[in-house]
Write an enzyme that holds these catalytic residues in place. Structure first.
Site, PDB file in Angstrom:
ATOM      1  N   LYS A 114      28.302  -7.509  15.671  1.00  0.00           N
ATOM      2  CA  LYS A 114      28.713  -8.003  17.482  1.00  0.00           C
ATOM      3  C   LYS A 114      28.242  -9.436  17.164  1.00  0.00           C
ATOM      4  O   LYS A 114      29.253 -10.177  18.200  1.00  0.00           O
ATOM      5  CB  LYS A 114      28.039  -7.338  18.738  1.00  0.00           C
ATOM      6  CG  LYS A 114      28.877  -6.003  18.267  1.00  0.00           C
ATOM      7  CD  LYS A 114      28.752  -4.720  19.983  1.00  0.00           C
ATOM      8  CE  LYS A 114      28.854  -4.302  19.354  1.00  0.00           C
ATOM      9  NZ  LYS A 114      29.014  -3.019  20.657  1.00  0.00           N
ATOM     10  N   LYS A 197      36.778  -0.163  12.012  1.00  0.00           N
ATOM     11  CA  LYS A 197      37.160   1.251  12.805  1.00  0.00           C
ATOM     12  C   LYS A 197      37.806   0.695  14.195  1.00  0.00           C
ATOM     13  O   LYS A 197      37.788  -0.227  14.742  1.00  0.00           O
ATOM     14  CB  LYS A 197      35.830   1.762  12.947  1.00  0.00           C
ATOM     15  CG  LYS A 197      35.024   0.801  13.912  1.00  0.00           C
ATOM     16  CD  LYS A 197      33.612   1.992  14.728  1.00  0.00           C
ATOM     17  CE  LYS A 197      33.124   0.568  15.721  1.00  0.00           C
ATOM     18  NZ  LYS A 197      32.042   1.212  16.714  1.00  0.00           N
ATOM     19  N   LYS A 200      37.221   0.579  21.339  1.00  0.00           N
ATOM     20  CA  LYS A 200      37.639  -0.269  22.846  1.00  0.00           C
ATOM     21  C   LYS A 200      37.596  -1.687  22.619  1.00  0.00           C
ATOM     22  O   LYS A 200      38.005  -1.653  23.762  1.00  0.00           O
ATOM     23  CB  LYS A 200      36.826   0.436  23.559  1.00  0.00           C
ATOM     24  CG  LYS A 200      35.795   1.152  23.300  1.00  0.00           C
ATOM     25  CD  LYS A 200      34.824   1.821  24.366  1.00  0.00           C
ATOM     26  CE  LYS A 200      34.034   3.084  24.555  1.00  0.00           C
ATOM     27  NZ  LYS A 200      32.717   2.465  23.983  1.00  0.00           N
TER      28      LYS A 200
HETATM   29  P1  TYM Z   1      30.255   4.151  21.455  1.00  0.00           P
HETATM   30  O1  TYM Z   1      30.896   3.568  22.552  1.00  0.00           O
HETATM   31  O2  TYM Z   1      30.976   2.603  20.073  1.00  0.00           O
HETATM   32  O3  TYM Z   1      30.741   4.941  20.742  1.00  0.00           O
HETATM   33  C1  TYM Z   1      30.996   6.298  21.579  1.00  0.00           C
HETATM   34  C2  TYM Z   1      31.055   7.171  20.151  1.00  0.00           C
HETATM   35  O4  TYM Z   1      31.954   6.959  19.572  1.00  0.00           O
HETATM   36  C3  TYM Z   1      32.005   7.068  18.029  1.00  0.00           C
HETATM   37  N1  TYM Z   1      33.423   6.380  18.371  1.00  0.00           N
HETATM   38  C4  TYM Z   1      33.914   6.471  17.178  1.00  0.00           C
HETATM   39  N2  TYM Z   1      33.964   8.289  15.953  1.00  0.00           N
HETATM   40  C5  TYM Z   1      34.851   8.100  14.964  1.00  0.00           C
HETATM   41  N3  TYM Z   1      35.799   6.725  15.178  1.00  0.00           N
HETATM   42  C6  TYM Z   1      35.388   5.464  15.421  1.00  0.00           C
HETATM   43  N4  TYM Z   1      36.833   4.722  15.367  1.00  0.00           N
HETATM   44  C7  TYM Z   1      34.701   5.262  16.490  1.00  0.00           C
HETATM   45  N5  TYM Z   1      33.918   4.428  17.872  1.00  0.00           N
HETATM   46  C8  TYM Z   1      33.456   5.057  18.533  1.00  0.00           C
HETATM   47  C9  TYM Z   1      30.386   6.673  18.518  1.00  0.00           C
HETATM   48  O5  TYM Z   1      29.977   7.041  17.422  1.00  0.00           O
HETATM   49  C10 TYM Z   1      29.336   6.886  19.743  1.00  0.00           C
HETATM   50  O6  TYM Z   1      29.453   8.744  18.864  1.00  0.00           O
HETATM   51  N6  TYM Z   1      25.349   2.853  20.792  1.00  0.00           N
HETATM   52  C11 TYM Z   1      26.674   3.869  21.214  1.00  0.00           C
HETATM   53  C12 TYM Z   1      26.058   4.303  23.027  1.00  0.00           C
HETATM   54  C13 TYM Z   1      24.904   5.400  23.401  1.00  0.00           C
HETATM   55  C14 TYM Z   1      24.452   6.450  22.271  1.00  0.00           C
HETATM   56  C15 TYM Z   1      23.158   6.419  22.778  1.00  0.00           C
HETATM   57  C16 TYM Z   1      24.450   7.434  21.849  1.00  0.00           C
HETATM   58  C17 TYM Z   1      24.170   4.362  23.514  1.00  0.00           C
HETATM   59  N7  TYM Z   1      22.948   5.388  23.578  1.00  0.00           N
HETATM   60  C18 TYM Z   1      22.197   7.484  23.036  1.00  0.00           C
HETATM   61  C19 TYM Z   1      23.951   8.703  21.241  1.00  0.00           C
HETATM   62  C20 TYM Z   1      22.960   8.570  21.990  1.00  0.00           C
HETATM   63  C21 TYM Z   1      27.894   3.509  21.440  1.00  0.00           C
HETATM   64  O7  TYM Z   1      28.267   1.847  21.197  1.00  0.00           O
HETATM   65  O8  TYM Z   1      29.049   4.439  21.117  1.00  0.00           O
END
Ligand code: TYM
Length: 337
Positions: A114, A197, A200
Site C-alpha cells: 500500500k 487480487k 475495492k
Molecule cells: P478487507 O476489507 O481488505 O477485506 C475484507 C475480507 O475480504 C477478504 N478479501 C478477499 N478474499 C478473497 N479474494 C479477494 N480478492 C479478497 N479481497 C478481500 C479479506 O481477506 C478479508 O477477509 N485488514 C482487514 C480488515 C480487518 C480485519 C480485522 C479482518 C480489520 N480488522 C480483524 C479480520 C479481523 C482488511 O483490510 O480486509
C-alpha cells in the site's frame, strides 16, 4: 486458560464490497453463524488510514452493513457493528502498539504494497494498522478469524502480539487466534490482471465485480475479463501457467460449490466464448438476489443505523470488561469503566 470459541472478523468500508470480499469472507461469515458466537465489524477506523471522503465513508459503511444483512448475517445471531462505535478498539489498539515491535511492522507485506515507493508520506495509522487489527480481534478474546489469504500475515502478527503480551505480563490472558482460510476462493484475482487480487481500491472498475453491480454490468465485466485463446483443459493442473483462466474457473467453482477440477472436466475443450456466458449466469444467479436485498435495505438507512447501534451495545458489553482487565494487567489503576 482456555477460551470459549468465538469468531471475529471485519471488512473495511473503504469502497463498495467486491465478489472477492463476498467469496473470501462474507459468505463464509454467514456459514459460521449459529455454529459459534460470531462478531462481525465494519472497520471504519481502519478505512481512514487512507483519506476517505466523509460523506462517501458514511454511505459505504451503511452499504457494507446492507451487504452483510443481504448476504444472510442475522443481527439476532451475530453481533454486527461499526468499529468506531465501540471505544475498546482504539484503546486496546494503543495498548497493543506498545507491545508490538517496529521490526514486526516492517515485515508486513500489505503495508509495503500500500505504501509503495511513498513510505515516508503515508499516514502513521497505515503503519500501525496491524496493531489496531490485533486489538479488534483480542478485545473479544476471539479464537478464530475467518479471512481471505491476504490477511493471513496480519492474523499471525496478532498471535505474536497476544503471545508477547501474555509473556511480558506473566498471564494467559489473550488466546492465540487462528486464521481460518478455507474454500476455493481464498484469493479471487482481478478480472484485468491475473497476478493481482480483486480489490475495492483498484482504480479500474472493470477489474472487479461489485455487490452493487446489476446483471448487465456483471455479464459485461465477465465478457471483457482478460483470458487467453486456448480451450479449457480437463483439470486444474492444465491451468498452471494461465492465471486469468484459473481465476475464472475458481470463481465459477466457488459460486456453484463444485470442485474446480469438476468444472474443468465439464467444460473441457471449450473456449472462453462458451465458458464466460455460463460464468456470468451463475454469478448473476448468486449475486442478483443479494443486490436486490441490499437496495431494499438502503432505502431505509435509519433502520440500518438502528441495527448497527444495537450491535455496538452488545459488542461493547463484551469488549469493555476485557479491555478493563487488560489495563489492570498492564498496571493502570482501575477506573470507572
Ligand atoms: P478487507 O476489507 O481488505 O477485506 C475484507 C475480507 O475480504 C477478504 N478479501 C478477499 N478474499 C478473497 N479474494 C479477494 N480478492 C479478497 N479481497 C478481500 C479479506 O481477506 C478479508 O477477509 N485488514 C482487514 C480488515 C480487518 C480485519 C480485522 C479482518 C480489520 N480488522 C480483524 C479480520 C479481523 C482488511 O483490510 O480486509
Amino acid at each position: 486458560m482456555t477460551h470459549a470459541p468465538r469468531i471475529f472478523s471485519g471488512i473495511q468500508p473503504s469502497g463498495g464490497l467486491t465478489l472477492g470480499n463476498y467469496l473470501g469472507a462474507l459468505r463464509r461469515f454467514v456459514e459460521k453463524q449459529g455454529q459459534v458466537e460470531t462478531v462481525y465489524c465494519l472497520v471504519d477506523l481502519h478505512a481512514i488510514t487512507v483519506w476517505q471522503d466523509p460523506a462517501r465513508l458514511r454511505h459505504q459503511t451503511r452499504e457494507a452493513a446492507a451487504a452483510f444483512l443481504a448476504a444472510g448475517i442475522d443481527p439476532a445471531q451475530s453481533i454486527l457493528f461499526v468499529q468506531s462505535h465501540v471505544p475498546a478498539h482504539a484503546e486496546l489498539g494503543w495498548m497493543l502498539s506498545c507491545v508490538a515491535r517496529v521490526g514486526w511492522m516492517n515485515r508486513m507485506t500489505q503495508f509495503k504494497d500500500k505504501a509503495g515507493k511513498n513510505a515516508e508520506a503515508v499516514s502513521l495509522g497505515l503503519y500501525a494498522y496491524p496493531a489496531l487489527m490485533a486489538a479488534d480481534i483480542l478485545a473479544y478474546q476471539a479464537t478464530h478469524v475467518p479471512v481471505g489469504e491476504d490477511q493471513k500475515q496480519h492474523v499471525e502478527l496478532t498471535r505474536d502480539i497476544a503471545a508477547k503480551f501474555n509473556h511480558d505480563y506473566g498471564v494467559e490472558f489473550f488466546p492465540l487466534p487462528e486464521p481460518v482460510i478455507e474454500g476455493t476462493a481464498t484469493r479471487v484475482m482481478s478480472l484485468r490482471d491475473g497476478s493481482r487480487k480483486m480489490s475495492k481500491s483498484d482504480p479500474s472498475d472493470a477489474s472487479r465485480i461489485n455487490l452493487t453491480d446489476d446483471a448487465d454490468t456483471i455479464a459485461q465485466k465477465i465478457r471483457k475479463a482478460r483470458t487467453d485463446a486456448d480451450p479449457l483443459p480437463g483439470s486444474m493442473a492444465g491451468l498452471k501457467d494461465r492465471p486469468e483462466a484459473r481465476n475464472l474457473v475458481n470463481i465459477y467453482a466457488a459460486l456453484t460449490g463444485e470442485a474446480p477440477d469438476a468444472v474443468c472436466a465439464r467444460f473441457e475443450g471449450q473456449g472462453f466464448g462458451a465458458f464466460k456466458p455460463a460464468l456470468a449466469e451463475v454469478a448473476v444467479g448468486v449475486l442478483s438476489p443479494i443486490t436486490t436485498r441490499m437496495n431494499a435495505l438502503m432505502a431505509d438507512p435509519a433502520e440500518i443505523d438502528r441495527i448497527l447501534l444495537a450491535g455496538a451495545e452488545r459488542a461493547d458489553a463484551v469488549a469493555a470488561p476485557i479491555v478493563a482487565d487488560a489495563r489492570e494487567i498492564m498496571g493502570m489503576i482501575r477506573g470507572a469503566r
